[in-house]
Design a protein around this motif. Structure first.
Motif, PDB file in Angstrom:
ATOM      1  N   GLY A 155      35.677  34.997  33.736  1.00 15.77           N
ATOM      2  CA  GLY A 155      34.375  35.344  33.010  1.00 15.77           C
ATOM      3  C   GLY A 155      34.806  36.908  32.195  1.00 15.77           C
ATOM      4  N   THR A 156      33.106  36.593  30.982  1.00 17.91           N
ATOM      5  CA  THR A 156      33.508  37.753  30.056  1.00 17.91           C
ATOM      6  C   THR A 156      32.163  38.840  30.321  1.00 17.91           C
ATOM      7  OG1 THR A 156      34.422  35.935  28.230  1.00 17.91           O
ATOM      8  CG2 THR A 156      33.427  37.850  27.159  1.00 17.91           C
ATOM      9  N   TYR A 157      32.348  39.848  30.398  1.00 15.74           N
ATOM     10  CA  TYR A 157      31.877  40.976  30.228  1.00 15.74           C
ATOM     11  C   TYR A 157      31.414  41.912  28.672  1.00 15.74           C
ATOM     12  CZ  TYR A 157      32.323  39.732  34.550  1.00 15.74           C
ATOM     13  OH  TYR A 157      33.123  38.880  36.019  1.00 15.74           O
ATOM     14  N   GLN A 158      30.608  42.410  28.820  1.00 17.79           N
ATOM     15  CA  GLN A 158      29.867  43.683  27.490  1.00 17.79           C
ATOM     16  C   GLN A 158      30.348  44.830  27.795  1.00 17.79           C
ATOM     17  OE1 GLN A 158      28.060  42.704  24.655  1.00 17.79           O
ATOM     18  NE2 GLN A 158      29.231  44.428  23.803  1.00 17.79           N
ATOM     19  N   ASP A 159      30.702  44.806  29.228  1.00 17.93           N
ATOM     20  CA  ASP A 159      30.985  46.129  29.866  1.00 17.93           C
ATOM     21  C   ASP A 159      32.372  46.401  30.695  1.00 17.93           C
ATOM     22  OD1 ASP A 159      30.586  48.846  30.264  1.00 17.93           O
ATOM     23  OD2 ASP A 159      31.241  48.227  32.355  1.00 17.93           O
ATOM     24  N   TYR A 160      32.893  47.459  29.818  1.00 13.62           N
ATOM     25  CA  TYR A 160      34.916  47.626  30.840  1.00 13.62           C
ATOM     26  C   TYR A 160      34.983  47.802  31.560  1.00 13.62           C
ATOM     27  CZ  TYR A 160      39.397  48.971  31.089  1.00 13.62           C
ATOM     28  OH  TYR A 160      40.982  49.534  31.203  1.00 13.62           O
ATOM     29  N   GLY A 161      34.249  48.851  32.012  1.00 18.63           N
ATOM     30  CA  GLY A 161      33.933  49.178  33.332  1.00 18.63           C
ATOM     31  C   GLY A 161      33.539  47.922  34.693  1.00 18.63           C
ATOM     32  N   GLU A 162      32.522  47.135  34.335  1.00 16.34           N
ATOM     33  CA  GLU A 162      32.391  45.680  34.624  1.00 16.34           C
ATOM     34  C   GLU A 162      33.065  44.575  34.875  1.00 16.34           C
ATOM     35  OE1 GLU A 162      28.954  43.098  35.483  1.00 16.34           O
ATOM     36  OE2 GLU A 162      28.669  44.100  33.821  1.00 16.34           O
ATOM     37  N   ALA A 163      34.496  44.987  33.806  1.00 15.59           N
ATOM     38  CA  ALA A 163      34.713  44.137  33.636  1.00 15.59           C
ATOM     39  C   ALA A 163      36.417  44.343  34.220  1.00 15.59           C
ATOM     40  CB  ALA A 163      35.425  43.517  32.416  1.00 15.59           C
ATOM     41  N   VAL A 164      36.393  45.399  34.929  1.00 17.88           N
ATOM     42  CA  VAL A 164      37.215  45.850  35.503  1.00 17.88           C
ATOM     43  C   VAL A 164      37.012  45.713  36.822  1.00 17.88           C
ATOM     44  CG1 VAL A 164      38.769  47.875  36.499  1.00 17.88           C
ATOM     45  CG2 VAL A 164      38.723  47.319  33.869  1.00 17.88           C
ATOM     46  N   LYS A 165      36.060  46.247  37.269  1.00 17.01           N
ATOM     47  CA  LYS A 165      35.776  46.262  39.213  1.00 17.01           C
ATOM     48  C   LYS A 165      35.631  44.312  39.135  1.00 17.01           C
ATOM     49  CE  LYS A 165      31.527  46.522  41.470  1.00 17.01           C
ATOM     50  NZ  LYS A 165      30.244  47.040  41.774  1.00 17.01           N
ATOM     51  N   VAL A 166      35.119  43.417  38.836  1.00 17.49           N
ATOM     52  CA  VAL A 166      35.653  42.523  38.567  1.00 17.49           C
ATOM     53  C   VAL A 166      37.025  41.928  38.595  1.00 17.49           C
ATOM     54  CG1 VAL A 166      35.078  40.116  38.160  1.00 17.49           C
ATOM     55  CG2 VAL A 166      33.189  41.367  37.665  1.00 17.49           C
ATOM     56  N   ARG A 167      37.898  42.142  38.101  1.00 19.41           N
ATOM     57  CA  ARG A 167      39.361  42.112  38.329  1.00 19.41           C
ATOM     58  C   ARG A 167      39.848  42.777  39.941  1.00 19.41           C
ATOM     59  NH1 ARG A 167      44.517  39.424  37.070  1.00 19.41           N
ATOM     60  NH2 ARG A 167      45.646  40.911  38.147  1.00 19.41           N
ATOM     61  N   LEU A 168      39.374  43.582  39.855  1.00 23.78           N
ATOM     62  CA  LEU A 168      39.779  44.280  41.258  1.00 23.78           C
ATOM     63  C   LEU A 168      39.456  43.869  42.701  1.00 23.78           C
ATOM     64  CD1 LEU A 168      39.646  48.359  40.068  1.00 23.78           C
ATOM     65  CD2 LEU A 168      41.835  47.051  40.650  1.00 23.78           C
ATOM     66  N   LEU A 204      40.259  40.034  47.034  1.00 30.02           N
ATOM     67  CA  LEU A 204      40.330  38.968  46.762  1.00 30.02           C
ATOM     68  C   LEU A 204      41.771  38.183  47.576  1.00 30.02           C
ATOM     69  CD1 LEU A 204      39.230  36.459  48.762  1.00 30.02           C
ATOM     70  CD2 LEU A 204      38.634  35.530  46.377  1.00 30.02           C
ATOM     71  N   ILE A 205      42.336  37.704  46.812  1.00 30.73           N
ATOM     72  CA  ILE A 205      43.755  36.847  45.939  1.00 30.73           C
ATOM     73  C   ILE A 205      44.740  37.376  46.569  1.00 30.73           C
ATOM     74  CG2 ILE A 205      44.840  35.447  44.902  1.00 30.73           C
ATOM     75  CD1 ILE A 205      41.936  35.000  43.101  1.00 30.73           C
ATOM     76  N   HIS A 206      45.380  38.514  45.647  1.00 32.52           N
ATOM     77  CA  HIS A 206      47.062  38.987  45.787  1.00 32.52           C
ATOM     78  C   HIS A 206      46.380  39.915  47.142  1.00 32.52           C
ATOM     79  CE1 HIS A 206      47.077  39.294  41.186  1.00 32.52           C
ATOM     80  NE2 HIS A 206      47.655  37.878  42.022  1.00 32.52           N
ATOM     81  N   GLY A 265      43.274  28.834  53.621  1.00 35.03           N
ATOM     82  CA  GLY A 265      44.451  29.464  54.445  1.00 35.03           C
ATOM     83  C   GLY A 265      43.905  29.818  55.642  1.00 35.03           C
ATOM     84  N   SER A 266      44.268  31.154  55.626  1.00 36.08           N
ATOM     85  CA  SER A 266      44.681  31.813  56.400  1.00 36.08           C
ATOM     86  C   SER A 266      42.984  32.802  56.456  1.00 36.08           C
ATOM     87  CB  SER A 266      45.899  32.816  56.458  1.00 36.08           C
ATOM     88  OG  SER A 266      46.506  31.858  57.010  1.00 36.08           O
ATOM     89  N   VAL A 267      42.686  32.970  55.197  1.00 31.10           N
ATOM     90  CA  VAL A 267      41.864  33.568  54.835  1.00 31.10           C
ATOM     91  C   VAL A 267      40.728  32.815  54.285  1.00 31.10           C
ATOM     92  CG1 VAL A 267      41.025  36.021  54.038  1.00 31.10           C
ATOM     93  CG2 VAL A 267      42.950  35.237  55.247  1.00 31.10           C
ATOM     94  N   LYS A 268      39.699  33.291  54.381  1.00 33.95           N
ATOM     95  CA  LYS A 268      38.780  31.648  53.361  1.00 33.95           C
ATOM     96  C   LYS A 268      37.322  33.240  52.951  1.00 33.95           C
ATOM     97  CE  LYS A 268      39.025  27.786  55.980  1.00 33.95           C
ATOM     98  NZ  LYS A 268      39.423  26.985  55.406  1.00 33.95           N
ATOM     99  N   GLU A 269      37.220  33.234  51.920  1.00 37.05           N
ATOM    100  CA  GLU A 269      36.612  33.790  51.340  1.00 37.05           C
ATOM    101  C   GLU A 269      35.735  33.370  49.744  1.00 37.05           C
ATOM    102  OE1 GLU A 269      36.976  38.534  51.883  1.00 37.05           O
ATOM    103  OE2 GLU A 269      38.515  37.621  53.323  1.00 37.05           O
ATOM    104  N   THR A 270      35.239  34.254  49.492  1.00 33.97           N
ATOM    105  CA  THR A 270      34.830  33.936  48.440  1.00 33.97           C
ATOM    106  C   THR A 270      35.036  35.192  46.910  1.00 33.97           C
ATOM    107  OG1 THR A 270      32.820  33.539  48.365  1.00 33.97           O
ATOM    108  CG2 THR A 270      33.914  31.723  48.728  1.00 33.97           C
ATOM    109  N   VAL A 271      34.247  35.448  46.171  1.00 36.15           N
ATOM    110  CA  VAL A 271      34.893  35.989  44.908  1.00 36.15           C
ATOM    111  C   VAL A 271      33.105  35.333  44.268  1.00 36.15           C
ATOM    112  CG1 VAL A 271      36.089  35.147  43.174  1.00 36.15           C
ATOM    113  CG2 VAL A 271      35.316  37.733  43.370  1.00 36.15           C
ATOM    114  N   ARG A 322      45.433  45.557  33.956  1.00 38.81           N
ATOM    115  CA  ARG A 322      46.282  44.475  33.802  1.00 38.81           C
ATOM    116  C   ARG A 322      45.131  42.731  33.818  1.00 38.81           C
ATOM    117  NH1 ARG A 322      47.292  46.941  37.983  1.00 38.81           N
ATOM    118  NH2 ARG A 322      45.497  46.182  40.031  1.00 38.81           N
ATOM    119  N   GLY A 323      45.471  41.607  33.189  1.00 39.54           N
ATOM    120  CA  GLY A 323      43.833  40.946  33.159  1.00 39.54           C
ATOM    121  C   GLY A 323      42.814  40.775  32.523  1.00 39.54           C
ATOM    122  N   VAL A 324      42.445  42.360  32.124  1.00 35.95           N
ATOM    123  CA  VAL A 324      41.529  42.323  30.873  1.00 35.95           C
ATOM    124  C   VAL A 324      41.451  42.418  29.578  1.00 35.95           C
ATOM    125  CG1 VAL A 324      39.401  44.262  30.727  1.00 35.95           C
ATOM    126  CG2 VAL A 324      40.592  43.359  33.293  1.00 35.95           C
TER     127      VAL A 324
END
Length: 324
Positions: free
Chosen positions: A252-265, A270-272, A313-319, A228-230
Motif C-alpha cells: 500500500g501507499t500511505y500519507q503518514d510515514y509512521g503508519e507506513a513503517v507500522k504496516v511494514r513491521l 507475519l512473514i519473516h 504452511g506451518s503458520v496460517k495468518e493474514t495481514v 527498509r521497504g518504505v
C-alpha cells in the motif's frame, strides 16, 4: 643599481644549504632556473622564486616530514632510462625524490626516481605515440592465480593496458595492468566462485530462504525514507513493499510515514518472523527425528488473496488489507 643586479644574478649567493653556481638557459613557470650545489655536494636545479621564498633550501638530503626515502636518495646522475638521461636532482614532489632528465629530443623533464626505475616514464612525452612506450613489462609475473602472458592493444577508460593472463585453473582472461598490480583481480573468476560457494555452505538456506539474512536484516542504503521497504514517492506519500522468496508484495501507499513503517513491521512479523518461528520448530523436531524431516520438508508460502497476504504452511495468518 645593486638591487637590480641582485634580481638578475644570484651566482654565489646562499639560500639555506644551497649555493648558486650559475644561471641556466631554462625557465620554469616564467622564473629563471639556477644550478645550485648543496652543502652535501649534490647539485640541484631550482628556479628563482623557490630559492628566494625558501621553498627549496637543500637538495633533499636534509630529513623533512615529506621525505619518504630517508636522508639521502640513490644517485641516478648520468644513468639512462629509455630515452631519458638523468642530469641531476630536482625538487621533491609529493614527498618523492625527483630527477631532472634530458630527453633524446632535447626537452628536459623532472621525473620521480620510482617512475624512472620502474620503467613507467621513458621520455618527455614525445614518444608516447609509439606502441609499448612507457609500458611496464609484466610478462611472466604472477598475481594471485594469474600469470601475465602478453599485453593486448586494449585499454580501459583510464588508459590502463589489458594483459592476457593464464589462470591456474587453465582459463585465459584479460585483466588491466592496474587491477593486476593492485591485486584487485587475482583469478579468472574461479577464486570468486569458490569463495561464494564457501559462503553459501556456511549459510542455512531453507525452502529458498536464507535464515541468517532474515535474522540480521538491515535497511538498504538506497532506501529513500530511512526504513527498509518504505519508499517516498514523488507526491510525498510512502509506498510500502516486502520481499520474500524472490517475490515482491505491495503493501500500500500511505500519507503518514509512521503508519507506513507500522504496516511494514506488521508484515515483517507475519512473514519473516513467522518463517523463522516455523523454521526453528521444524529444526528442533528434525534434530530428534531425521527421517521425519525427510518426509516433511519445511513449507512456508506467501500469497496475496483479495488484497491480503496469506501464509500457507506451518503458520496460517493474514495481514490486513492496506488502505490505498
Amino acid at each position: 643599481m645593486r638591487k637590480q643586479a641582485y634580481k638578475k644574478d644570484l651566482t654565489g649567493q646562499r639560500f639555506g644549504h644551497l649555493t648558486v653556481l650559475e644561471k641556466t638557459d631554462r625557465t620554469e613557470q616564467k622564473y629563471r632556473v639556477w644550478r645550485c650545489r648543496c652543502d652535501c655536494g649534490q647539485e640541484i636545479f631550482v628556479n628563482t622564486k623557490r630559492l628566494k621564498n625558501g621553498t627549496v633550501a637543500d637538495c633533499g638530503c636534509i630529513p623533512r616530514s615529506s621525505a619518504r626515502r630517508g636522508s639521502i636518495a640513490e644517485d641516478l646522475t648520468g644513468r639512462v632510462f629509455g630515452h631519458l638521461t638523468v642530469l641531476g636532482r630536482a625538487e621533491n614532489k609529493y614527498g618523492r625524490t625527483c630527477w631532472l632528465c634530458r630527453c633524446d629530443c632535447g626537452n628536459e623533464k623532472a621525473v620521480t626516481a620510482r617512475d624512472l626505475k620502474a620503467g613507467k616514464v621513458k621520455s618527455c612525452g614525445c614518444r608516447s605515440h609509439e606502441h609499448g612506450h612507457n609500458r611496464v613489462d609484466l610478462t611472466g609475473r604472477k598475481f594471485g592465480r594469474l600469470t601475465a602472458l602478453r599485453p593486448t592493444d586494449r585499454r580501459d577508460r583510464k588508459g590502463s593496458v589489458y594483459w592476457e593472463c593464464q589462470c591456474d585453473c587453465g582459463r585465459v582472461a584479460e585483466v588491466t595492468e592496474d587491477a593486476l598490480v593492485r591485486e584487485s583481480v587475482m583469478s579468472c573468476g574461479c577464486l570468486r566462485n569458490e569463495n561464494r560457494s564457501k559462503i553459501r555452505e556456511k549459510l542455512h538456506r531453507i525452502d529458498g530462504t536464507c535464515v541468517e539474512i532474515l535474522e540480521k536484516r538491515k535497511s538498504r542504503k538506497d532506501n529513500t525514507s530511512g526504513f527498509r521497504g518504505v519508499f517516498r514517492t514523488g507526491n510525498g506519500k510512502y509506498r510500502v513493499n516486502i520481499g520474500f522468496k524472490g517475490q515482491r508484495f505491495y503493501l500500500g501507499t500511505y500519507q503518514d510515514y509512521g503508519e507506513a513503517v507500522k504496516v511494514r513491521l506488521q508484515a515483517e512479523e507475519l512473514i519473516h518472523g513467522g518463517f523463522l518461528e516455523a523454521y526453528y520448530r521444524w529444526k528442533e523436531k528434525a534434530a530428534s527425528d531425521p527421517s521425519w524431516a525427510l518426509r516433511h520438508p519445511l513449507e512456508f508460502e506467501v500469497e496475496k488473496k483479495e488484497g491480503e497476504l496469506v501464509i500457507n504452511g506451518s503458520v496460517k495468518e493474514t495481514v490486513p488489507r492496506p488502505d490505498s
